[in-house]
Design an enzyme around this catalytic site. Structure first.
Site, PDB file in Angstrom:
ATOM      1  N   GLY A  71      -8.071  16.494  37.957  1.00  0.00           N
ATOM      2  CA  GLY A  71      -6.695  16.505  37.457  1.00  0.00           C
ATOM      3  C   GLY A  71      -6.003  17.826  37.757  1.00  0.00           C
ATOM      4  O   GLY A  71      -4.811  17.857  38.094  1.00  0.00           O
ATOM      5  N   SER A 198      -7.094  11.885  36.293  1.00  0.00           N
ATOM      6  CA  SER A 198      -8.420  12.472  36.450  1.00  0.00           C
ATOM      7  C   SER A 198      -9.483  11.457  36.069  1.00  0.00           C
ATOM      8  O   SER A 198      -9.396  10.838  34.998  1.00  0.00           O
ATOM      9  CB  SER A 198      -8.524  13.705  35.542  1.00  0.00           C
ATOM     10  OG  SER A 198      -9.839  14.186  35.531  1.00  0.00           O
ATOM     11  N   GLY A 199     -10.501  11.311  36.923  1.00  0.00           N
ATOM     12  CA  GLY A 199     -11.524  10.286  36.701  1.00  0.00           C
ATOM     13  C   GLY A 199     -12.281  10.431  35.399  1.00  0.00           C
ATOM     14  O   GLY A 199     -12.547   9.438  34.718  1.00  0.00           O
ATOM     15  N   CYS A 324     -10.612  30.635  21.294  1.00  0.00           N
ATOM     16  CA  CYS A 324     -11.149  31.953  20.979  1.00  0.00           C
ATOM     17  C   CYS A 324     -10.741  32.909  22.093  1.00  0.00           C
ATOM     18  O   CYS A 324     -11.290  32.881  23.178  1.00  0.00           O
ATOM     19  CB  CYS A 324     -12.661  31.862  20.879  1.00  0.00           C
ATOM     20  SG  CYS A 324     -13.355  33.280  20.085  1.00  0.00           S
TER      21      CYS A 324
HETATM   22  N1  PLP Z   1      -4.122  17.688  32.345  1.00  0.00           N
HETATM   23  C1  PLP Z   1      -4.445  17.288  31.104  1.00  0.00           C
HETATM   24  C2  PLP Z   1      -3.371  16.774  30.188  1.00  0.00           C
HETATM   25  C3  PLP Z   1      -5.774  17.343  30.661  1.00  0.00           C
HETATM   26  O1  PLP Z   1      -6.080  16.954  29.433  1.00  0.00           O
HETATM   27  C4  PLP Z   1      -6.753  17.840  31.564  1.00  0.00           C
HETATM   28  C5  PLP Z   1      -8.155  17.983  31.129  1.00  0.00           C
HETATM   29  O2  PLP Z   1      -8.438  18.165  29.959  1.00  0.00           O
HETATM   30  C6  PLP Z   1      -6.365  18.224  32.848  1.00  0.00           C
HETATM   31  C7  PLP Z   1      -5.033  18.136  33.197  1.00  0.00           C
HETATM   32  C8  PLP Z   1      -7.346  18.744  33.842  1.00  0.00           C
HETATM   33  O3  PLP Z   1      -8.120  17.709  34.390  1.00  0.00           O
HETATM   34  P1  PLP Z   1      -9.491  18.065  35.148  1.00  0.00           P
HETATM   35  O4  PLP Z   1     -10.478  18.431  34.089  1.00  0.00           O
HETATM   36  O5  PLP Z   1      -9.873  16.807  35.862  1.00  0.00           O
HETATM   37  O6  PLP Z   1      -9.202  19.178  36.066  1.00  0.00           O
END
Ligand code: PLP
Length: 393
Positions: A71, A198-199, A324
């Site tokens: 993602g 994101s998978g 943190c």
């Molecule tokens: N965007 C959002 C809203 C997310 O919750 C996340 C992951 O928690 C990401 C992007 C990032 O995705 P990835 O972990 O596949 O890089």
């Protein structure tokens, strides 16, 4: 020890059906999809079948699907790939509550001399559409607004935002990492130009993502290399994970109806029982426009981290809304942007369910959470002060 996993906005279990379809691509079907021979050609066809599954899930054309590594890459590629296509435009619009995959890109762009507008949210985590309208102008290169917030589950009205933005001819990107598989997406009927997913948030493995790019959208590749993904993302394809993601999308499409209704009922049950058994609790975020699986609650006058550790000792995996940083516990940027009071922001916990969550698990949480909160409040000076102020001590 029993494991009750309610941290599915962080990551999800790989579905057994997904594991099964991926397996041959680690052993027998290891060809490179770019190879001319039959062995690579077969894999190329299978990659394209997975692309069809993802496209079907998103209501998109297969040619609009670009596989990425996660993602974060999809967000970076969508934003930076658009900015690269319009070098004369130097204004970027996003929100204050984005995931760091967009939020830190926004900070980076500010350092690079872009003018950046980060839209505010109200106490319920909602955007003001008038502020969206006022923030965009001819110099705006891109608007990137997440579809749903990972911490609170608040869903933004992305189509209404799209109408405002598109009326001014500005492209719109959305981070739909948290919505894919939880609420229906249909790019054919959407105003969105680019969408990230994101998978590992929908029962495929970690390390695979998608950037949807609407036909005709100007875009420069973020990973420059070979001709893969029609020149939009260089690098040999992660074949097993692409196959797995295709299957995960097929399953997610099937689960969007009944399963998500069941998950929402479990989430609502958990919320109701928390309110019935624990005093001084607040829900963070709009309770109406919210992901069906997410519950962010604040327990006043206690530290979220302490709650998490005690839950973890009992096998319950949730997450908190604090980070943190340099030794001090700061409420997350999302809760700060919403103006959640200090006494509540520190005690926030996110429960995020999945299709594998059960009623028994919710009851297990409810059996153990109230005594944990009571125990922590008994040793909290803030709770003591509160009781005294209420004349209860
Ligand atoms: N965007 C959002 C809203 C997310 O919750 C996340 C992951 O928690 C990401 C992007 C990032 O995705 P990835 O972990 O596949 O890089």
């Amino acid at each position: 020890m029993k494991t009750v996993y309610v941290d599915n906005n962080a990551t999800t279990k790989v579905a057994p059906e997904v594991m099964e379809v991926m397996q041959p691509y680690f052993s027998d079907l290891y060809g490179n999809p770019s190879s001319m021979h039959f062995f690579g050609g077969q894999v190329q066809r299978n990659v394209n079948e997975a692309r069809d599954q993802v496209a079907d899930f998103l209501g998109a054309d297969p040619s609009e699907i670009v596989f990425t590594s996660c993602g974060t890459e999809s967000d970076n590629a969508g934003i930076l790939g658009t900015l690269d296509s319009y070098p004369e435009k130097r204004h970027f619009v996003t929100t204050r509550v984005e995931h760091p995959a967009v939020g830190n890109v926004s900070t980076y762009l500010g350092r690079k001399g872009y003018r950046v507008t980060e839209l505010r949210v109200d106490r319920e985590g909602r955007l003001d559409l008038d502020e969206v309208r006022e923030s965009v102008n001819e110099g705006t290169v891109l608007v990137s607004v997440m579809h749903a917030n990972n911490e609170t589950g608040v869903v933004f009205p992305i189509e209404e935002i799209g109408e405002i933005v598109k009326a001014k001819g500005i492209p719109l990107h959305t981070d739909a990492v948290q919505t894919a598989g939880k609420i229906p997406l249909n790019m054919k009927k959407s105003t969105v130009d680019m969408l990230s997913m994101s998978g590992h948030k929908l029962h495929a493995p970690k390390g695979i993502g998608v950037l949807y790019i609407r036909k005709g959208t100007k875009f420069s590749p973020f990973l420059i290399g070979g001709h893969q993904e029609k020149g939009r993302r260089g690098g040999t394809e992660n074949v097993p994970y692409i196959i797995g993601l295709g299957k995960a999308c097929e399953l997610a499409k099937r689960h969007l109806g009944d399963e998500n209704t069941r998950v929402k009922a479990l989430r609502d049950y958990l919320e109701k029982r928390i309110f019935e058994t624990i005093p001084n609790v607040l829900v963070n975020g709009d309770r109406v426009n919210r992901l069906p699986n997410t519950l962010s609650v604040s327990f006043e006058y206690v530290e979220g981290e302490s709650i998490l550790l005690l839950l973890s000792d009992l096998g319950i995996c949730a997450s908190s809304g604090s980070a943190c940083t340099s030794g001090s516990l700061e409420p997350s940027h999302v809760l700060r942007a919403m103006g959640v009071p200090f006494t509540a922001a520190h005690g926030s916990i996110r429960f995020s369910l999945s299709i594998y969550s059960t009623q028994e698990e919710m009851d297990y949480i409810i059996e153990h959470l109230p005594p944990i909160i009571q125990k922590l409040r008994d040793i909290s000076p803030f709770w003591n002060d509160y009781l005294k102020a209420q004349g209860k001590k």
